[in-house]
Design an enzyme around this catalytic site. Structure first.
Site, mmCIF file in Angstrom:
data_model
loop_
_atom_site.group_PDB
_atom_site.id
_atom_site.type_symbol
_atom_site.label_atom_id
_atom_site.label_comp_id
_atom_site.label_asym_id
_atom_site.label_seq_id
_atom_site.Cartn_x
_atom_site.Cartn_y
_atom_site.Cartn_z
ATOM 1 N N ARG A 1 60.014 54.688 56.465
ATOM 2 C CA ARG A 1 59.281 55.053 55.253
ATOM 3 C C ARG A 1 58.216 54.022 54.873
ATOM 4 O O ARG A 1 57.190 54.374 54.289
ATOM 5 C CB ARG A 1 60.303 55.248 54.119
ATOM 6 C CG ARG A 1 59.728 55.767 52.820
ATOM 7 C CD ARG A 1 60.868 56.117 51.870
ATOM 8 N NE ARG A 1 60.466 56.072 50.484
ATOM 9 C CZ ARG A 1 60.047 57.145 49.793
ATOM 10 N NH1 ARG A 1 59.995 58.304 50.376
ATOM 11 N NH2 ARG A 1 59.700 57.018 48.538
ATOM 12 N N ILE B 1 54.276 59.569 46.829
ATOM 13 C CA ILE B 1 55.248 59.952 47.862
ATOM 14 C C ILE B 1 56.565 60.153 47.118
ATOM 15 O O ILE B 1 56.954 59.335 46.272
ATOM 16 C CB ILE B 1 55.349 58.872 48.982
ATOM 17 C CG1 ILE B 1 56.437 59.179 50.019
ATOM 18 C CG2 ILE B 1 55.559 57.481 48.434
ATOM 19 C CD1 ILE B 1 56.443 58.195 51.219
ATOM 20 N N SER B 2 57.246 61.264 47.363
ATOM 21 C CA SER B 2 58.439 61.609 46.581
ATOM 22 C C SER B 2 59.586 60.634 46.838
ATOM 23 O O SER B 2 59.651 59.973 47.871
ATOM 24 C CB SER B 2 58.912 63.024 46.925
ATOM 25 O OG SER B 2 57.859 63.954 46.809
ATOM 26 N N GLN B 3 60.486 60.601 45.865
ATOM 27 C CA GLN B 3 61.718 59.807 45.962
ATOM 28 C C GLN B 3 62.506 60.265 47.200
ATOM 29 O O GLN B 3 62.588 61.474 47.468
ATOM 30 C CB GLN B 3 62.485 60.122 44.677
ATOM 31 C CG GLN B 3 63.791 59.454 44.467
ATOM 32 C CD GLN B 3 64.491 60.092 43.261
ATOM 33 O OE1 GLN B 3 64.026 61.093 42.698
ATOM 34 N NE2 GLN B 3 65.604 59.522 42.878
ATOM 35 N N PRO B 4 63.097 59.331 47.962
ATOM 36 C CA PRO B 4 63.808 59.701 49.201
ATOM 37 C C PRO B 4 64.853 60.811 48.999
ATOM 38 O O PRO B 4 64.941 61.738 49.811
ATOM 39 C CB PRO B 4 64.481 58.397 49.637
ATOM 40 C CG PRO B 4 63.636 57.324 49.044
ATOM 41 C CD PRO B 4 63.074 57.863 47.773
#
Ligand code: SAH
Length: 208
Positions: free
Chosen positions: A28, A54-57
């Protein structure tokens, strides 16, 4: 990375082993700006420029899992952003088609994914509202920006048995993540979570 997988992904209930493996295989930190690298595995979204994130994992894992993907599937993503979600999908399915409306983000993601060796991700610069008619139908559609309502073209471009996961609701704070399924021409929808995504940009707003 392994801490992220254990504390954010597995402990919150993600079970699909192909999703967990895919998350393990994608570094990431290569998808976030250099000055944010040390935060890349934190439990949060991160800015990627142009006012986008970028979205949260966990959200990435959750949205991928609910699509119930198979290795032969062809998937459409709306909102390429950094390319991270596309890379996760590409580790699971045969082909990923992804559309980004902001040219600079789309071009950066395309180059990054190419350099990382992905050969099954196709990036297009354009308005995702309309989907990608020439490449349809798709077994699954994942939307990572929030429109006010579900775009009709995206439903039309699903296969029989196709699934879509999409945040709906333009006002920040009251979006619902909706899981849609198309069987023959019957559409079923289920709200699965409250979420907070960047709004879907309308083509005309960008040109204005
Ligand atoms: N999936 C991305 C996160 C994207 S954030 C990742 O893994 O990094 C949402 C993205 O959707 C932003 O990059 C934004 O520019 C893009 N977007 C917004 N409106 C869009 C539209 N109409 N068509 C395509 N992309 C759009």
């Amino acid at each position: 990375m392994e801490k992220m997988i254990t504390n954010q992904i597995i402990s919150r209930g993600i079970k699909d082993t192909q999703v967990i493996e895919a998350m393990r295989n994608v570094p990431r930190h290569l998808f976030v700006p250099e000055n944010r690298r040390e935060l890349a595995y934190d439990d949060r979204p991160l800015p990627i420029g142009e006012g986008q994130t970028i979205s949260q994992p966990y959200i990435v894992a959750f949205m991928t899992e609910v699509l119930d993907l198979s290795p032969e599937d062809k998937v459409l993503e709306i909102g390429t952003g950094s390319g991270y979600q596309a890379a996760i999908l590409a580790g699971i399915v045969r082909e990923v088609y992804t559309i980004e409306i902001i040219p600079r983000l789309g071009e950066t993601a395309r180059k990054r994914l190419e350099e990382m060796g992905y050969r099954n991700i196709y990036v297009k610069i354009g308005d995702g509202y309309k989907g990608w008619q020439e490449k349809a139908p798709f077994h699954a559609v994942i939307v990572t920006c929030a429109p006010g309502k579900i775009p009709r073209p995206l439903i039309d471009q699903l296969t029989d048995g196709g699934r879509m996961i999409i945040p709906v609701g333009e006002k920040r704070g009251i979006q619902k993540l909706v899981l849609l399924r198309k069987d023959k021409s019957e559409i079923t929808k289920k709200e699965v979570m409250d979420v907070l995504f960047v709004p879907m940009i309308k083509d005309k707003e960008l040109r204005a």
